[in-house]
Design an enzyme around this catalytic site. Structure first.
Site, PDB file in Angstrom:
ATOM      1  N   ASP A 126     -18.505  14.897  26.971  1.00  0.00           N
ATOM      2  CA  ASP A 126     -19.733  15.262  27.684  1.00  0.00           C
ATOM      3  C   ASP A 126     -19.448  15.544  29.151  1.00  0.00           C
ATOM      4  O   ASP A 126     -20.003  16.474  29.741  1.00  0.00           O
ATOM      5  CB  ASP A 126     -20.770  14.131  27.596  1.00  0.00           C
ATOM      6  CG  ASP A 126     -21.524  14.130  26.282  1.00  0.00           C
ATOM      7  OD1 ASP A 126     -21.585  15.189  25.628  1.00  0.00           O
ATOM      8  OD2 ASP A 126     -22.046  13.069  25.907  1.00  0.00           O
ATOM      9  N   LYS A 135     -23.802   6.378  21.236  1.00  0.00           N
ATOM     10  CA  LYS A 135     -22.673   6.658  22.127  1.00  0.00           C
ATOM     11  C   LYS A 135     -22.094   5.401  22.768  1.00  0.00           C
ATOM     12  O   LYS A 135     -20.904   5.363  23.098  1.00  0.00           O
ATOM     13  CB  LYS A 135     -23.087   7.651  23.213  1.00  0.00           C
ATOM     14  CG  LYS A 135     -23.373   9.050  22.688  1.00  0.00           C
ATOM     15  CD  LYS A 135     -23.654  10.027  23.820  1.00  0.00           C
ATOM     16  CE  LYS A 135     -23.923  11.419  23.280  1.00  0.00           C
ATOM     17  NZ  LYS A 135     -24.073  12.415  24.366  1.00  0.00           N
ATOM     18  N   SER A 186     -29.731  19.245  14.860  1.00  0.00           N
ATOM     19  CA  SER A 186     -28.508  19.122  15.656  1.00  0.00           C
ATOM     20  C   SER A 186     -27.819  20.467  15.841  1.00  0.00           C
ATOM     21  O   SER A 186     -27.904  21.367  15.000  1.00  0.00           O
ATOM     22  CB  SER A 186     -27.541  18.140  15.011  1.00  0.00           C
ATOM     23  OG  SER A 186     -27.006  18.682  13.817  1.00  0.00           O
TER      24      SER A 186
END
Length: 241
Positions: free
Chosen positions: A100, A64, A13
């Protein structure tokens, strides 16, 4: 301040390294950031109970969308998108946001020209929802491409015929991410030209197999690294507001 990243597989990540470096630069010795890997979203409440000092979380694949059911509040934008990638924990309430869309918009816009009026979005997961929302906001007609398309989506075979008019292609699938760097979405690239712009949310490797192939046909390309930085900074702003 205790922060972290919620996901399923987080060995490679971006967030943990990014924020730890940020804390060091700002001399924030009382700040911490760690990866929280859970095999199922049903393990989320136990994670929160075990870490009562958590102030905020980033959320990545595949949670998400699934995490929405565990939140007390959702920002209007995240609610419209239908996906969350940032959580603020305040007064014991979990508040969901989507940064995002901010990261994608601000990294994409400088590359657009007047021919980018239609787009193909490869993938249908949580990230694709933020991409579609942003493109709609920018007035760019878009359609999601799936191996098993549902309503208002198309197959990869159908997408091949759309490449002549849809000059912006955004990959929101994880295909090509390290260590499986040879994987590539099954998009026929024979109609790709210098008029196309390929944007891949993948950042590891910096140039995915899809971007290498598209560049080979003359397309302009961009990876997701700048988007990640921008969305991370937006999340940092939310946690510190």
């Amino acid at each position: 301040m205790q922060l972290g990243l919620l996901g399923e597989k987080l060995d490679y990540s971006f967030s943990e390294t990014y924020f730890k470096e940020k804390f060091a630069e700002l001399n924030l010795a009382n700040h911490s950031y760690q990866n929280f890997e859970i095999p199922s979203i049903e393990d989320f409440p136990a994670l929160l109970k075990k870490n009562p000092q958590l102030h905020g979380l980033n959320v990545t694949i595949p949670y998400k969308e699934e995490v929405l059911h565990y939140l007390d509040e959702i920002s209007p934008e995240a609610e419209k998108i239908g996906a969350v990638n940032t959580i603020l924990i305040k007064n014991r309430k979990l508040i969901g946001y989507n940064t995002d869309t901010y990261g994608f918009e601000h990294s994409l816009v400088p590359m657009l020209n007047l021919s980018h009026t239609k787009a193909l979005i490869l993938g249908t997961g949580g990230a694709s929802k933020a991409i579609s929302y942003t493109l709609n906001k920018l007035g760019i007609e878009n359609i999601k491409v799936s191996r098993s398309p549902s309503k208002n989506q198309c197959s990869y075979k159908q997408a091949a015929t759309l490449l002549e008019t849809h000059l912006l292609v955004v990959n929101s699938t994880p295909l090509g991410t390290y260590p499986n760097t040879e994987e590539i979405p099954p998009l026929a690239l024979d109609k790709v030209s210098e008029n196309h712009l390929f944007y891949d949310l993948i950042y590891n490797p910096m140039k995915s197999a899809l971007l290498v192939a598209a560049e080979g046909h003359g397309a302009q390309i961009k990876n997701g690294h700048e988007m990640l930085i921008l969305q991370a900074e937006k999340a940092w702003q939310i946690w510190n507001d």
